[in-house]
Design a protein around this motif. Structure first.
Motif, PDB file in Angstrom:
ATOM      1  N   LEU A  52     -83.692   5.515-108.712  1.00  0.00           N
ATOM      2  CA  LEU A  52     -83.269   6.171-107.473  1.00  0.00           C
ATOM      3  C   LEU A  52     -82.146   5.402-106.789  1.00  0.00           C
ATOM      4  O   LEU A  52     -81.230   5.999-106.224  1.00  0.00           O
ATOM      5  N   PHE A  53     -82.239   4.078-106.825  1.00  0.00           N
ATOM      6  CA  PHE A  53     -81.230   3.227-106.198  1.00  0.00           C
ATOM      7  C   PHE A  53     -79.864   3.490-106.826  1.00  0.00           C
ATOM      8  O   PHE A  53     -78.867   3.646-106.123  1.00  0.00           O
ATOM      9  N   VAL A  54     -79.822   3.551-108.150  1.00  0.00           N
ATOM     10  CA  VAL A  54     -78.567   3.822-108.856  1.00  0.00           C
ATOM     11  C   VAL A  54     -78.048   5.206-108.476  1.00  0.00           C
ATOM     12  O   VAL A  54     -76.862   5.382-108.178  1.00  0.00           O
ATOM     13  N   LYS A  55     -78.938   6.177-108.456  1.00  0.00           N
ATOM     14  CA  LYS A  55     -78.561   7.560-108.137  1.00  0.00           C
ATOM     15  C   LYS A  55     -78.045   7.685-106.705  1.00  0.00           C
ATOM     16  O   LYS A  55     -77.043   8.346-106.457  1.00  0.00           O
ATOM     17  N   GLU A  56     -78.702   7.024-105.752  1.00  0.00           N
ATOM     18  CA  GLU A  56     -78.339   7.130-104.331  1.00  0.00           C
ATOM     19  C   GLU A  56     -77.160   6.244-103.934  1.00  0.00           C
ATOM     20  O   GLU A  56     -76.376   6.606-103.066  1.00  0.00           O
ATOM     21  N   ASN A  57     -77.076   5.057-104.535  1.00  0.00           N
ATOM     22  CA  ASN A  57     -76.092   4.073-104.090  1.00  0.00           C
ATOM     23  C   ASN A  57     -74.978   3.803-105.093  1.00  0.00           C
ATOM     24  O   ASN A  57     -74.047   3.057-104.791  1.00  0.00           O
ATOM     25  N   GLY A  58     -75.110   4.348-106.291  1.00  0.00           N
ATOM     26  CA  GLY A  58     -74.061   4.184-107.284  1.00  0.00           C
ATOM     27  C   GLY A  58     -73.925   2.777-107.821  1.00  0.00           C
ATOM     28  O   GLY A  58     -72.895   2.437-108.390  1.00  0.00           O
ATOM     29  N   GLU A  59     -74.938   1.968-107.650  1.00  0.00           N
ATOM     30  CA  GLU A  59     -74.903   0.604-108.190  1.00  0.00           C
ATOM     31  C   GLU A  59     -76.269   0.229-108.738  1.00  0.00           C
ATOM     32  O   GLU A  59     -77.284   0.761-108.315  1.00  0.00           O
ATOM     33  N   LYS A  60     -76.260  -0.673-109.709  1.00  0.00           N
ATOM     34  CA  LYS A  60     -77.504  -1.145-110.304  1.00  0.00           C
ATOM     35  C   LYS A  60     -78.100  -2.240-109.442  1.00  0.00           C
ATOM     36  O   LYS A  60     -77.388  -2.950-108.741  1.00  0.00           O
ATOM     37  N   ILE A  61     -79.406  -2.347-109.522  1.00  0.00           N
ATOM     38  CA  ILE A  61     -80.124  -3.422-108.842  1.00  0.00           C
ATOM     39  C   ILE A  61     -81.112  -3.997-109.853  1.00  0.00           C
ATOM     40  O   ILE A  61     -81.825  -3.240-110.525  1.00  0.00           O
ATOM     41  N   PRO A  62     -81.142  -5.319-110.019  1.00  0.00           N
ATOM     42  CA  PRO A  62     -82.039  -5.922-111.007  1.00  0.00           C
ATOM     43  C   PRO A  62     -83.515  -5.720-110.642  1.00  0.00           C
ATOM     44  O   PRO A  62     -83.878  -5.696-109.463  1.00  0.00           O
ATOM     45  N   ALA A  63     -84.343  -5.588-111.664  1.00  0.00           N
ATOM     46  CA  ALA A  63     -85.782  -5.399-111.460  1.00  0.00           C
ATOM     47  C   ALA A  63     -86.379  -6.528-110.621  1.00  0.00           C
ATOM     48  O   ALA A  63     -87.191  -6.269-109.722  1.00  0.00           O
ATOM     49  N   MET A  64     -85.971  -7.766-110.886  1.00  0.00           N
ATOM     50  CA  MET A  64     -86.519  -8.894-110.114  1.00  0.00           C
ATOM     51  C   MET A  64     -86.179  -8.763-108.635  1.00  0.00           C
ATOM     52  O   MET A  64     -86.985  -9.105-107.768  1.00  0.00           O
ATOM     53  N   SER A  65     -85.004  -8.260-108.323  1.00  0.00           N
ATOM     54  CA  SER A  65     -84.614  -8.052-106.920  1.00  0.00           C
ATOM     55  C   SER A  65     -85.512  -7.003-106.271  1.00  0.00           C
ATOM     56  O   SER A  65     -85.965  -7.172-105.138  1.00  0.00           O
ATOM     57  N   VAL A  66     -85.770  -5.924-106.991  1.00  0.00           N
ATOM     58  CA  VAL A  66     -86.632  -4.869-106.453  1.00  0.00           C
ATOM     59  C   VAL A  66     -88.041  -5.418-106.217  1.00  0.00           C
ATOM     60  O   VAL A  66     -88.637  -5.171-105.169  1.00  0.00           O
ATOM     61  N   TYR A  67     -88.565  -6.187-107.166  1.00  0.00           N
ATOM     62  CA  TYR A  67     -89.899  -6.763-106.989  1.00  0.00           C
ATOM     63  C   TYR A  67     -89.944  -7.712-105.789  1.00  0.00           C
ATOM     64  O   TYR A  67     -90.906  -7.708-105.017  1.00  0.00           O
ATOM     65  N   ARG A  68     -88.899  -8.514-105.613  1.00  0.00           N
ATOM     66  CA  ARG A  68     -88.846  -9.422-104.456  1.00  0.00           C
ATOM     67  C   ARG A  68     -88.771  -8.631-103.152  1.00  0.00           C
ATOM     68  O   ARG A  68     -89.414  -8.975-102.164  1.00  0.00           O
ATOM     69  N   ILE A  69     -87.974  -7.580-103.153  1.00  0.00           N
ATOM     70  CA  ILE A  69     -87.850  -6.732-101.962  1.00  0.00           C
ATOM     71  C   ILE A  69     -89.200  -6.085-101.642  1.00  0.00           C
ATOM     72  O   ILE A  69     -89.628  -6.056-100.482  1.00  0.00           O
ATOM     73  N   LEU A  70     -89.869  -5.563-102.662  1.00  0.00           N
ATOM     74  CA  LEU A  70     -91.168  -4.930-102.446  1.00  0.00           C
ATOM     75  C   LEU A  70     -92.200  -5.930-101.931  1.00  0.00           C
ATOM     76  O   LEU A  70     -92.991  -5.608-101.041  1.00  0.00           O
ATOM     77  N   ASP A  71     -92.185  -7.151-102.462  1.00  0.00           N
ATOM     78  CA  ASP A  71     -93.080  -8.203-101.963  1.00  0.00           C
ATOM     79  C   ASP A  71     -92.814  -8.479-100.488  1.00  0.00           C
ATOM     80  O   ASP A  71     -93.737  -8.612 -99.691  1.00  0.00           O
ATOM     81  N   PHE A  72     -91.541  -8.571-100.127  1.00  0.00           N
ATOM     82  CA  PHE A  72     -91.158  -8.801 -98.734  1.00  0.00           C
ATOM     83  C   PHE A  72     -91.641  -7.649 -97.846  1.00  0.00           C
ATOM     84  O   PHE A  72     -92.254  -7.861 -96.802  1.00  0.00           O
ATOM     85  N   LEU A  73     -91.357  -6.413 -98.255  1.00  0.00           N
ATOM     86  CA  LEU A  73     -91.728  -5.242 -97.450  1.00  0.00           C
ATOM     87  C   LEU A  73     -93.243  -5.126 -97.310  1.00  0.00           C
ATOM     88  O   LEU A  73     -93.748  -4.739 -96.259  1.00  0.00           O
ATOM     89  N   GLU A  74     -93.963  -5.492 -98.361  1.00  0.00           N
ATOM     90  CA  GLU A  74     -95.428  -5.466 -98.289  1.00  0.00           C
ATOM     91  C   GLU A  74     -95.935  -6.545 -97.333  1.00  0.00           C
ATOM     92  O   GLU A  74     -96.826  -6.301 -96.521  1.00  0.00           O
ATOM     93  N   ALA A  75     -95.354  -7.733 -97.402  1.00  0.00           N
ATOM     94  CA  ALA A  75     -95.750  -8.826 -96.502  1.00  0.00           C
ATOM     95  C   ALA A  75     -95.473  -8.481 -95.042  1.00  0.00           C
ATOM     96  O   ALA A  75     -96.194  -8.918 -94.143  1.00  0.00           O
ATOM     97  N   GLU A  76     -94.453  -7.677 -94.802  1.00  0.00           N
ATOM     98  CA  GLU A  76     -94.101  -7.249 -93.442  1.00  0.00           C
ATOM     99  C   GLU A  76     -94.879  -5.998 -93.012  1.00  0.00           C
ATOM    100  O   GLU A  76     -94.652  -5.457 -91.938  1.00  0.00           O
ATOM    101  N   HIS A  77     -95.784  -5.526 -93.869  1.00  0.00           N
ATOM    102  CA  HIS A  77     -96.620  -4.341 -93.600  1.00  0.00           C
ATOM    103  C   HIS A  77     -95.790  -3.077 -93.422  1.00  0.00           C
ATOM    104  O   HIS A  77     -96.135  -2.205 -92.629  1.00  0.00           O
ATOM    105  N   LEU A  78     -94.704  -2.986 -94.172  1.00  0.00           N
ATOM    106  CA  LEU A  78     -93.836  -1.810 -94.131  1.00  0.00           C
ATOM    107  C   LEU A  78     -94.096  -0.883 -95.309  1.00  0.00           C
ATOM    108  O   LEU A  78     -93.797   0.305 -95.242  1.00  0.00           O
ATOM    109  N   VAL A  79     -94.623  -1.429 -96.385  1.00  0.00           N
ATOM    110  CA  VAL A  79     -95.025  -0.630 -97.541  1.00  0.00           C
ATOM    111  C   VAL A  79     -96.412  -1.069 -97.985  1.00  0.00           C
ATOM    112  O   VAL A  79     -96.865  -2.165 -97.649  1.00  0.00           O
ATOM    113  N   HIS A  80     -97.050  -0.185 -98.722  1.00  0.00           N
ATOM    114  CA  HIS A  80     -98.351  -0.492 -99.312  1.00  0.00           C
ATOM    115  C   HIS A  80     -98.218  -0.444-100.825  1.00  0.00           C
ATOM    116  O   HIS A  80     -97.503   0.415-101.359  1.00  0.00           O
ATOM    117  N   LYS A  81     -98.915  -1.338-101.479  1.00  0.00           N
ATOM    118  CA  LYS A  81     -98.966  -1.295-102.940  1.00  0.00           C
ATOM    119  C   LYS A  81    -100.257  -0.596-103.327  1.00  0.00           C
ATOM    120  O   LYS A  81    -101.337  -0.980-102.887  1.00  0.00           O
TER     121      LYS A  81
END
Length: 153
Positions: free
Chosen positions: A48-77
């Motif tokens: 989705l990121f590539v489709k919406e933003n026209g750029e690639k994002i590494p899997a490790m970056s996405v996992y780090r972002i998701l960990d951050f967002l979960e720690a901030e109680h913005l997303v649920h796993k």
């Protein structure tokens, strides 16, 4: 201001109050999650990121972002599916109960509801009586949404 803008604004305020920062990429990933009612895997988000933003994002970056967002109680796993969903209470200012996730087994739509603390306390007592320790009160329930139920009839 649309709903996504409101969600991002509240998320930024939440992060700022905890001494952290909602970077551009974190905003983009949170926005992708907030725009869907389905749980997404890290790899779904990469696509989705590539489709919406026209750029690639590494899997490790996405996992780090998701960990951050979960720690901030913005997303649920969602542990059983190993997928993520934006918290439906990002824009709320009041305390919420324990999240419970209703997951449609047909279309994978997810609805977050809350469980009363008294129900969780009863569950915890039952768990302890069975000789176990409750690690996480988060509940994930396999369901069929009304839309899928209507099309199946």
């Amino acid at each position: 201001m649309n709903n996504i803008d409101t969600i991002i604004e509240h998320a930024e305020q939440n992060c700022k109050s905890h001494g952290s920062r909602l970077t551009t990429k974190r905003k983009q990933v949170l926005s992708l999650l907030a725009q869907t009612n389905k749980a997404l895997s890290a790899y779904d988000l990469i696509d989705l990121f590539v489709k919406e933003n026209g750029e690639k994002i590494p899997a490790m970056s996405v996992y780090r972002i998701l960990d951050f967002l979960e720690a901030e109680h913005l997303v649920h796993k969602l542990k059983l599916a190993n997928k993520f969903i934006a918290c439906s209470h990002i824009t709320c200012k009041h305390e919420h109960g324990v999240p419970q996730f209703l997951i449609c087994s047909v279309c994978n739509a997810v609805k977050e509801i809350t469980v009363n603390k008294s129900t969780i306390n009863e569950l915890n007592q039952s768990v302890e009586q069975a000789g176990f320790k409750l690690v996480s009160p988060q509940l994930e329930i396999n369901c069929i949404c009304n839309d899928c139920l209507a099309t199946a009839a």
